[in-house]
Scaffold this motif. Structure first.
Motif, PDB file in Angstrom:
ATOM      1  N   ARG A   1       0.835  -1.210   0.000  1.00 16.69           N
ATOM      2  CA  ARG A   1       0.000   0.000   0.000  1.00 16.69           C
ATOM      3  C   ARG A   1       0.866   1.255   0.000  1.00 16.69           C
ATOM      4  NH1 ARG A   1      -2.821   1.116   4.978  1.00 16.69           N
ATOM      5  NH2 ARG A   1      -3.017   3.327   4.712  1.00 16.69           N
ATOM      6  N   ALA A   2       1.958   1.219   0.753  1.00 21.23           N
ATOM      7  CA  ALA A   2       2.876   2.362   0.809  1.00 21.23           C
ATOM      8  C   ALA A   2       3.543   2.574  -0.552  1.00 21.23           C
ATOM      9  CB  ALA A   2       3.927   2.144   1.894  1.00 21.23           C
TER      10      ALA A   2
ATOM     11  N   LYS B   1       3.902   5.704  -5.673  1.00 20.22           N
ATOM     12  CA  LYS B   1       3.748   5.831  -7.129  1.00 20.22           C
ATOM     13  C   LYS B   1       2.696   6.878  -7.488  1.00 20.22           C
ATOM     14  CE  LYS B   1       5.434   1.221  -8.119  1.00 20.22           C
ATOM     15  NZ  LYS B   1       5.098  -0.172  -8.161  1.00 20.22           N
ATOM     16  N   LYS B   2       1.566   6.854  -6.778  1.00 23.74           N
ATOM     17  CA  LYS B   2       0.506   7.849  -7.023  1.00 23.74           C
ATOM     18  C   LYS B   2       1.017   9.270  -6.774  1.00 23.74           C
ATOM     19  CE  LYS B   2      -3.834   5.429  -6.028  1.00 23.74           C
ATOM     20  NZ  LYS B   2      -4.938   5.330  -5.056  1.00 23.74           N
ATOM     21  N   ALA B   3       1.766   9.439  -5.684  1.00 27.16           N
ATOM     22  CA  ALA B   3       2.297  10.760  -5.334  1.00 27.16           C
ATOM     23  C   ALA B   3       3.308  11.226  -6.372  1.00 27.16           C
ATOM     24  CB  ALA B   3       2.928  10.731  -3.941  1.00 27.16           C
ATOM     25  N   GLU B   4       4.128  10.310  -6.887  1.00 28.17           N
ATOM     26  CA  GLU B   4       5.101  10.686  -7.921  1.00 28.17           C
ATOM     27  C   GLU B   4       4.396  11.163  -9.185  1.00 28.17           C
ATOM     28  OE1 GLU B   4       7.459   7.118  -8.187  1.00 28.17           O
ATOM     29  OE2 GLU B   4       8.916   7.858  -6.723  1.00 28.17           O
ATOM     30  N   VAL B   5       3.334  10.441  -9.581  1.00 29.01           N
ATOM     31  CA  VAL B   5       2.564  10.835 -10.764  1.00 29.01           C
ATOM     32  C   VAL B   5       1.906  12.189 -10.527  1.00 29.01           C
ATOM     33  CG1 VAL B   5       0.533  10.266 -12.163  1.00 29.01           C
ATOM     34  CG2 VAL B   5       2.202   8.488 -11.602  1.00 29.01           C
ATOM     35  N   ALA B   6       1.298  12.357  -9.354  1.00 25.07           N
ATOM     36  CA  ALA B   6       0.627  13.627  -9.024  1.00 25.07           C
ATOM     37  C   ALA B   6       1.622  14.778  -9.024  1.00 25.07           C
ATOM     38  CB  ALA B   6      -0.065  13.519  -7.666  1.00 25.07           C
TER      39      ALA B   6
ATOM     40  N   GLN C   1       2.912  20.936  -3.583  1.00 28.10           N
ATOM     41  CA  GLN C   1       3.369  20.757  -2.203  1.00 28.10           C
ATOM     42  C   GLN C   1       2.639  19.591  -1.534  1.00 28.10           C
ATOM     43  OE1 GLN C   1       2.692  24.761  -0.733  1.00 28.10           O
ATOM     44  NE2 GLN C   1       4.891  25.221  -0.796  1.00 28.10           N
ATOM     45  N   MET C   2       1.341  19.470  -1.786  1.00 27.32           N
ATOM     46  CA  MET C   2       0.561  18.365  -1.212  1.00 27.32           C
ATOM     47  C   MET C   2       1.070  17.018  -1.749  1.00 27.32           C
ATOM     48  SD  MET C   2      -1.472  19.795   0.900  1.00 27.32           S
ATOM     49  CE  MET C   2      -2.670  18.553   1.261  1.00 27.32           C
ATOM     50  N   ALA C   3       1.346  16.964  -3.053  1.00 26.91           N
ATOM     51  CA  ALA C   3       1.862  15.738  -3.658  1.00 26.91           C
ATOM     52  C   ALA C   3       3.237  15.396  -3.086  1.00 26.91           C
ATOM     53  CB  ALA C   3       1.932  15.881  -5.177  1.00 26.91           C
ATOM     54  N   GLU C   4       4.068  16.425  -2.870  1.00 30.24           N
ATOM     55  CA  GLU C   4       5.394  16.193  -2.300  1.00 30.24           C
ATOM     56  C   GLU C   4       5.294  15.654  -0.870  1.00 30.24           C
ATOM     57  OE1 GLU C   4       9.439  18.632  -1.146  1.00 30.24           O
ATOM     58  OE2 GLU C   4       8.129  19.480  -2.673  1.00 30.24           O
TER      59      GLU C   4
ATOM     60  N   ARG D   1       6.684  12.107   0.512  1.00 25.59           N
ATOM     61  CA  ARG D   1       7.564  11.983   1.685  1.00 25.59           C
ATOM     62  C   ARG D   1       6.986  11.011   2.722  1.00 25.59           C
ATOM     63  NH1 ARG D   1       8.789  17.251   4.422  1.00 25.59           N
ATOM     64  NH2 ARG D   1      10.162  15.917   5.643  1.00 25.59           N
ATOM     65  N   ARG D   2       5.654  11.070   2.938  1.00 24.74           N
ATOM     66  CA  ARG D   2       5.018  10.155   3.898  1.00 24.74           C
ATOM     67  C   ARG D   2       5.138   8.707   3.422  1.00 24.74           C
ATOM     68  NH1 ARG D   2       1.137  14.486   4.360  1.00 24.74           N
ATOM     69  NH2 ARG D   2      -0.160  13.493   2.781  1.00 24.74           N
ATOM     70  N   ALA D   3       4.908   8.462   2.135  1.00 26.09           N
ATOM     71  CA  ALA D   3       4.986   7.102   1.593  1.00 26.09           C
ATOM     72  C   ALA D   3       6.415   6.576   1.697  1.00 26.09           C
ATOM     73  CB  ALA D   3       4.506   7.083   0.148  1.00 26.09           C
ATOM     74  N   ILE D   4       7.394   7.386   1.334  1.00 24.87           N
ATOM     75  CA  ILE D   4       8.793   6.975   1.410  1.00 24.87           C
ATOM     76  C   ILE D   4       9.179   6.675   2.861  1.00 24.87           C
ATOM     77  CG2 ILE D   4      11.187   7.786   1.152  1.00 24.87           C
ATOM     78  CD1 ILE D   4      10.180   9.236  -1.438  1.00 24.87           C
ATOM     79  N   ASN D   5       8.710   7.496   3.801  1.00 25.80           N
ATOM     80  CA  ASN D   5       8.985   7.269   5.220  1.00 25.80           C
ATOM     81  C   ASN D   5       8.430   5.922   5.671  1.00 25.80           C
ATOM     82  OD1 ASN D   5       9.777   7.976   7.946  1.00 25.80           O
ATOM     83  ND2 ASN D   5       7.625   8.382   8.347  1.00 25.80           N
TER      84      ASN D   5
END
Length: 131
Positions: free
Chosen positions: A91-92, A97-102, A113-116, A120-124
């Motif tokens: 899920r993370a 991947k979704k955040a990178e596309v966004a 900024q929201m996508a970034e 960061r949260r997913a990578i963490n």
């Protein structure tokens, strides 16, 4: 000597335990807390909270919030927090991947900024799950 540790999110308590030392990622850098530490409050950054007990270390993925320190207790008031053992890595990865596309598709500064932050949260979460 141990220090009590309480980790709380808007959804409720995540963990209540004791530790020899608490290491948190604050907005100004890493902070180590031992029993008897001076009282203070620090804003948390996205990062791994480490709870040391002897040679063992528990890891918790924390996504912002505040660290409140008193000589006998550390309270983490986090926007979200997950124990490393409870993180759904698939899920993370999907969230990453979704955040990178966004992030690639955003032209609006606020949306970028929201996508970034999502990235960061997913990578963490991914990093903490492997600790």
């Amino acid at each position: 000597m141990k220090i009590k540790v309480n980790i709380v999110t808007p959804d409720g308590p995540v963990m209540e335990t004791e530790a020899d030392m608490v290491i948190a990622v604050t907005e100004t850098g890493e902070l180590g807390v031992l029993p008897g530490h001076i009282a203070m409050v620090a804003p948390l950054d996205i990062g791994a909270l480490r709870l040391k007990n002897g040679t063992d270390t528990d890891h918790v993925a924390v996504n912002g919030g505040f660290l409140e320190v008193r000589p006998d207790v550390v309270t983490v008031l986090a926007q979200s927090a997950e124990l490393a053992s409870h993180i759904d890595v698939a899920r993370a990865e999907l969230a990453r991947k979704k955040a990178e596309v966004a992030l690639q598709q955003q032209t609006n500064k606020v949306e970028a900024q929201m996508a970034e932050l999502s990235l960061r949260r997913a990578i963490n979460r991914i990093k903490v799950s492997g600790m």
